[in-house]
Structures are given as C-alpha cells and as structure tokens.
Design an enzyme around this catalytic site. Structure first.
Site, PDB file in Angstrom:
ATOM      1  N   ASP A  20      59.463  16.500  52.408  1.00 55.73           N
ATOM      2  CA  ASP A  20      58.938  17.849  52.225  1.00 55.73           C
ATOM      3  C   ASP A  20      59.409  18.677  53.412  1.00 55.73           C
ATOM      4  O   ASP A  20      58.882  18.555  54.517  1.00 55.73           O
ATOM      5  CB  ASP A  20      57.407  17.831  52.141  1.00 55.73           C
ATOM      6  N   PHE A  38      30.756   4.817  28.038  1.00 55.24           N
ATOM      7  CA  PHE A  38      30.351   3.434  27.765  1.00 55.24           C
ATOM      8  C   PHE A  38      31.509   2.452  27.665  1.00 55.24           C
ATOM      9  O   PHE A  38      31.313   1.260  27.525  1.00 55.24           O
ATOM     10  CB  PHE A  38      29.452   3.363  26.509  1.00 55.24           C
ATOM     11  N   GLU A  42      59.656  21.959  53.293  1.00 57.55           N
ATOM     12  CA  GLU A  42      59.074  23.266  52.930  1.00 57.55           C
ATOM     13  C   GLU A  42      59.891  23.914  51.809  1.00 57.55           C
ATOM     14  O   GLU A  42      61.104  23.931  51.824  1.00 57.55           O
ATOM     15  CB  GLU A  42      58.917  24.206  54.133  1.00 57.55           C
ATOM     16  N   ASN A  43      59.121  24.387  50.848  1.00 58.77           N
ATOM     17  CA  ASN A  43      59.695  24.976  49.633  1.00 58.77           C
ATOM     18  C   ASN A  43      60.592  23.989  48.901  1.00 58.77           C
ATOM     19  O   ASN A  43      61.594  24.374  48.295  1.00 58.77           O
ATOM     20  CB  ASN A  43      60.423  26.291  49.936  1.00 58.77           C
ATOM     21  N   ASP A  89      51.100  24.379  53.250  1.00 58.33           N
ATOM     22  CA  ASP A  89      50.210  25.526  53.040  1.00 58.33           C
ATOM     23  C   ASP A  89      48.862  25.071  52.467  1.00 58.33           C
ATOM     24  O   ASP A  89      48.160  25.835  51.835  1.00 58.33           O
ATOM     25  CB  ASP A  89      50.873  26.536  52.111  1.00 58.33           C
TER      26      ASP A  89
END
Ligand code: AHR
Ligand code: AHR
Length: 522
Positions: free
Chosen positions: A240, A442, A242-243, A321
């Site tokens: 990662d 159940f 960013e973007n 973010d």
C-alpha cells in the site's frame, strides 16, 4: 546496538544523523545485494537478526512473543469492560512468550479490549487505538481474546481486526520519511481476510488523511484487487503505497507470480522499499518453508512513487486515511531502518517457523481448554461421522485416517473456555485460527469471533452427560433447552420436539449425544 528493554519512554528523537545512517545502510544493502549471512546466533529473534545485519528495527510489535532476545518489557495493554481498569500483558521470561494467563485472570468474568501495542524497539513507537481519519470514524480496540493460538507451545493471543478497528502512532521516531529506505514484515493469517480497504501494517500519513501518492509504504494483506487484473484468488501480499495496492510496477498490479496464499492459517508477509526506485514483496507459510519473492523491481510508474514521500506514522489494520472496512489477523511485525539483506529475511523466516504457530497444543481428546478434539456422532446411522466445517457451515461427514489433511483439519476443534461463560466451552477451528463454531438462525457455522456479546453467547456450549446416556451433550448457552444436534447431516441447536424440522423428536437423544474423541488433525 542492543535494545533498551526498559520503560518508561525516553525522549523522542529523530536526528539527521540517524536519517543519514539509514540511507547509508540502505545503499550498502543495495550494493551488497543478498550479501553475507547475518552474524547472529541461531536463537536470535527477528530484531537481533536485523540489528546484526545493519538494519535495526525501528518498530517491533507483537502480542505473542519478544522480538529481541533481551526484551523483557510489556507486549500490550488490555482494558476490561467491568471497571475500565487497564493491565500490561508481559512476557513469561526475557526473550520469551506472552503471559496470556495473566490476561485471562484479569479479564475473567468480563471482557477486555486491546488498548495499546507496545513497541519493543528502543524507539518506543507504541500503537494506540486509531482516531478518525479522512475515510473512517474513530476506531475501536480489538477484543483481547478473539484469536487464541499456540506459539512456542504456549497458549497466547493474536490480534483479530474486524471492520472499524485499527491502531496507529502518528508521532514516531526513526521510521523512514521522504524516500528513506525501509523493510517490514508481519505474521498474519490467510483465513481471516476480506476485499475491503485496507488491512495494512507499516508506514502511513501522520494526519490520518490521504495526502497523495507515495505517502504510504505499508504491507497490505487481503483479497482487495485495486488494479485489475489480479491473478488467483488471493489473499495477496501487496504494497500500500497510497492510492493503490501494488503487486508490481507493470500496470501496477499485473503480476502473474502473485496468485495469493490461499487460506493458509499463518502467513509471513514482507515488503522492502529503497524509497527511490525499487521495492520487493515476499511471502511465506509461517509454519514451514522459506520465503517466495513475488516482486522485486521498480516503483510504480505513476507520479509520486519515485522517490517515495513516506511520512513515518505507523498504521495497523486500516488504510492511511483510516479506511477501516478491512479485517485481518496480526501476530507480530517489525519495521527496519534500511533494507534488510535477503539473508536476514531468510533467518527471520526460519525463526518464525521455529515458533510453531498453531502447532498442536499437546493436550487431546478431553474438554479441558487447550485440548484438541474431534466430535463423533453416536446415532447408529452415523458413528463414523464427525462435526466438520465445510464452506463455512457445520456438517457431519465420515472422516478416517485415510482422509485428506483438509478433511481431518476441518474436523478438528480446539476446546476454549466458553466465550460467554468460562464454566462452559467454545470450539475454535483448528485450521481457521480465531474462527469458532457458533449458531445463527439455529444452524451451526464457522465464523470469526467479532467480540460481541451475541457472538460470545452463540459460540458457548455447556457440556453435560449425553442425553442418551452415552457420551456428552452440549446445551446452547443462550438457548439452554437446545442442544448441539445433527439432523440430515447438518448441525443445529435443537430442542426435543420443537417447530423446526431439526427439532424432530425421533432419535433426538442420540443425535444430541457426542463422543469427544482424539483429534483427526495431524
Ligand atoms: O492506497 C490504498 C488506500 O487508499 C490507502 O490505504 C488509503 O489511504 C487510501 O484510501
Ligand atoms: O441461532 C439462533 C439465533 O439466530 C442466534 O442467537 C442469533 O445470532 C441469530 O439471530
């Protein structure tokens, strides 16, 4: 340089000299390539190895074990619901494993969340529950008992992240910024993942906002394919930056070598980035074998990634973010100053394997917490059939010594203290750490523990003498007149003669009586 295992926190320091050192170390690592093996003893822990290789840890987080052989400080802090009191969970011995029993005692009769994960490095980059960000409201702490696993022969806890959970430190010391080189790894799980943004561990923005390409450098693990096409089913170890979640620089993600780890219970995920023009991704089975490199090449070609613009915050469990729709598991992770050698990575992976994550607990065939069992039906139709999970649902089906490893693992359960009542039991899946047998509508299914009171109740069963007079019956904690029952080879909680088909009175007492048996898993 040896770590400082003591508390309290020393003054924070981010000196220019250290930055220069980090860059030099990275350049040296680049020039030397896979160079000489680290001068480290076999018993060295990950940060001993990386330190000896000239790329010291600047962050070392684990709920499971010490990451320096000399570390004897706290691993993490828990807070209990009953009175808000907090407690540090420490080690059984220096350089050893978490004292999970201390957590159990402190949290007994109530529930606890993890409020802080301490950095074992001398940098003291401790992680606390993450605040609001550009893409997510403030996070909550993860339940402290959601991910019980065996490591080093001890019962310890991992960190199980559900959506809305995450940890962060926005004011760090020593972590790479503005194109400096760094490496990082985490031990995670391939069984508890999703395709939401972004189960990350690593470098992120200091303001919880998306501040642009190259402002993050974190390992991502999950089934989110950001730049299609991705190959295989995942989950993938990605960067990662960013973007984007990157698997390569070619069309960002096009990487036919990266087909994912599949549902491997324990995965080593590794990223290194020289901050200028090169990053690499590796993964391994954390239980055996070595690392596989899926990518080693240039930074993404879009603007902003070459050089990188890392800000030096540390994030765990969310995107930069605070995008917090993702789920994941975390056992241990470190970040280094400079790019570690491949030899150091290999030594760290060998050390992780030696931990024996998820290994046999050593106790089998009883209902004592920690014991591994299989549950055999006693009804005459079905005495070779065992409770197993299949496609997330619980069924009974024949299992024998010649069955596949998958079938035998699916039919093995680890007995845990009842998640809602310690005098009862819960059943954790052997091959899906942190997933428990619970009822819903159940019907019994295998699901990740989410920490809620509802889940705890649905996953708790109280053993008593078999209703047929043989074996053991398990009363549902929150529907105490209903018992664990097989009906048409599916598993339910069933009353004796209720309105549902599975409540049928015929053969009820045999269907709710189980033989607690030795585990089928190897
Ligand atoms: O890069 C993927 C994600 O995009 C980041 O983690 C996040 O900050 C942004 O939404
Ligand atoms: O399985 C019966 C109930 O169904 C469970 O308690 C609840 O989780 C769901 O509504």
């Amino acid at each position: 340089m040896s770590p400082t295992p003591s508390r309290p926190r020393p003054p924070r320091l981010r000196s220019a000299a250290l930055s220069v050192l980090a860059v030099c170390a990275a350049l040296a690592a680049l020039l030397l390539g896979a160079g000489a093996p680290p001068a480290a003893a076999a018993s060295s822990l990950p940060c001993d190895v990386y330190g000896a290789a000239g790329t010291p840890c600047v962050a070392a987080h684990s709920l499971v074990r010490a990451l320096y052989s000399s570390y004897n400080g706290p691993l993490y802090q828990v807070q209990r619901a009953r009175d808000g009191a907090k407690k540090d969970v420490r080690l059984l011995s220096a350089g050893g494993y978490a004292d999970a029993a201390a957590q159990d005692t402190f949290c007994s009769g109530t529930t606890c969340i993890v409020t802080e994960i301490y950095d074992q490095s001398p940098r003291h980059n401790d992680l606390t529950v993450e605040g609001a960000g550009g893409a997510g409201a403030a996070d909550v702490g993860a339940p402290a008992d959601a991910l019980p696993v065996t490591a080093g022969g001890h019962q310890v806890y991992g960190l199980e992240i559900s959506a809305g959970m995450g940890y962060r430190d926005n004011s760090t010391s020593g972590v790479a910024v503005n194109g400096q080189a760094e490496g990082m790894y985490m031990v995670t799980s391939g069984t508890h993942v999703n395709n939401r943004c972004c189960f990350d561990y690593g470098n992120a923005e200091t303001n919880n906002l998306d501040t642009g390409n190259g402002h993050m450098d974190a390992i991502n693990f999950g089934t989110e394919c950001w730049f299609a096409p991705c190959y295989g089913q995942g989950p993938w170890v990605q960067a990662d930056l960013e973007n984007g979640l990157f698997q390569s620089d070619a069309g960002y993600s096009r990487n036919t070598y990266n087909t994912g780890t599949g549902p491997m219970p324990f995965v080593t995920a590794l990223l290194k980035n020289n901050g200028q023009n090169h990053f690499a991704l590796k993964y391994a089975n954390a239980q055996s074998g070595g690392l596989t490199t899926t990518y080693s090449g240039g930074e993404p070609t879009a603007g902003g990634y070459s050089p990188m613009h890392q800000e030096g915050a540390i994030v765990l469990g969310t995107g930069g973010d605070n995008s917090n729709g993702s789920i994941g598991s975390f056992f241990e992770g470190v970040m280094t100053a400079g790019i570690p050698t491949d030899a150091a990575d290999n030594a760290v992976q060998a050390g992780i394997v030696s931990v024996g994550y998820g290994g046999p607990t050593g106790s089998t065939g009883s209902l004592t917490p920690g014991s591994e069992i299989s549950l055999r039906a006693t009804t005459s139709c079905c005495t070779t059939e065992y409770v197993r999970h299949q496609n997330d649902a619980a069924v009974i089906s024949p299992v024998a010594s010649g069955s596949s490893a998958l079938d035998r693992n699916d039919a093995t359960w680890i007995v845990r203290r009842g998640l809602a009542d310690a005098s009862c039991v819960s059943f954790e899946s052997r091959n899906y750490p942190g997933d428990f047998l619970r009822h819903f509508d159940f019907r019994l299914r295998r699901q990740p523990m989410d920490g809620t009171a509802q889940f705890r109740a649905d996953a708790t069963f109280c053993p008593q003498t078999g209703r047929s007079g043989a074996g053991t019956s398990f009363a549902s904690y929150n529907y105490p007149t209903r018992y664990l029952r097989h009906y048409d080879h599916d598993v339910y909680i069933a009353g004796n003669g209720g309105s549902n088909a599975w409540d049928a009175g015929a053969s009820w007492s045999d269907d709710v009586s189980w033989a607690v048996s030795s585990p089928w898993a190897p």
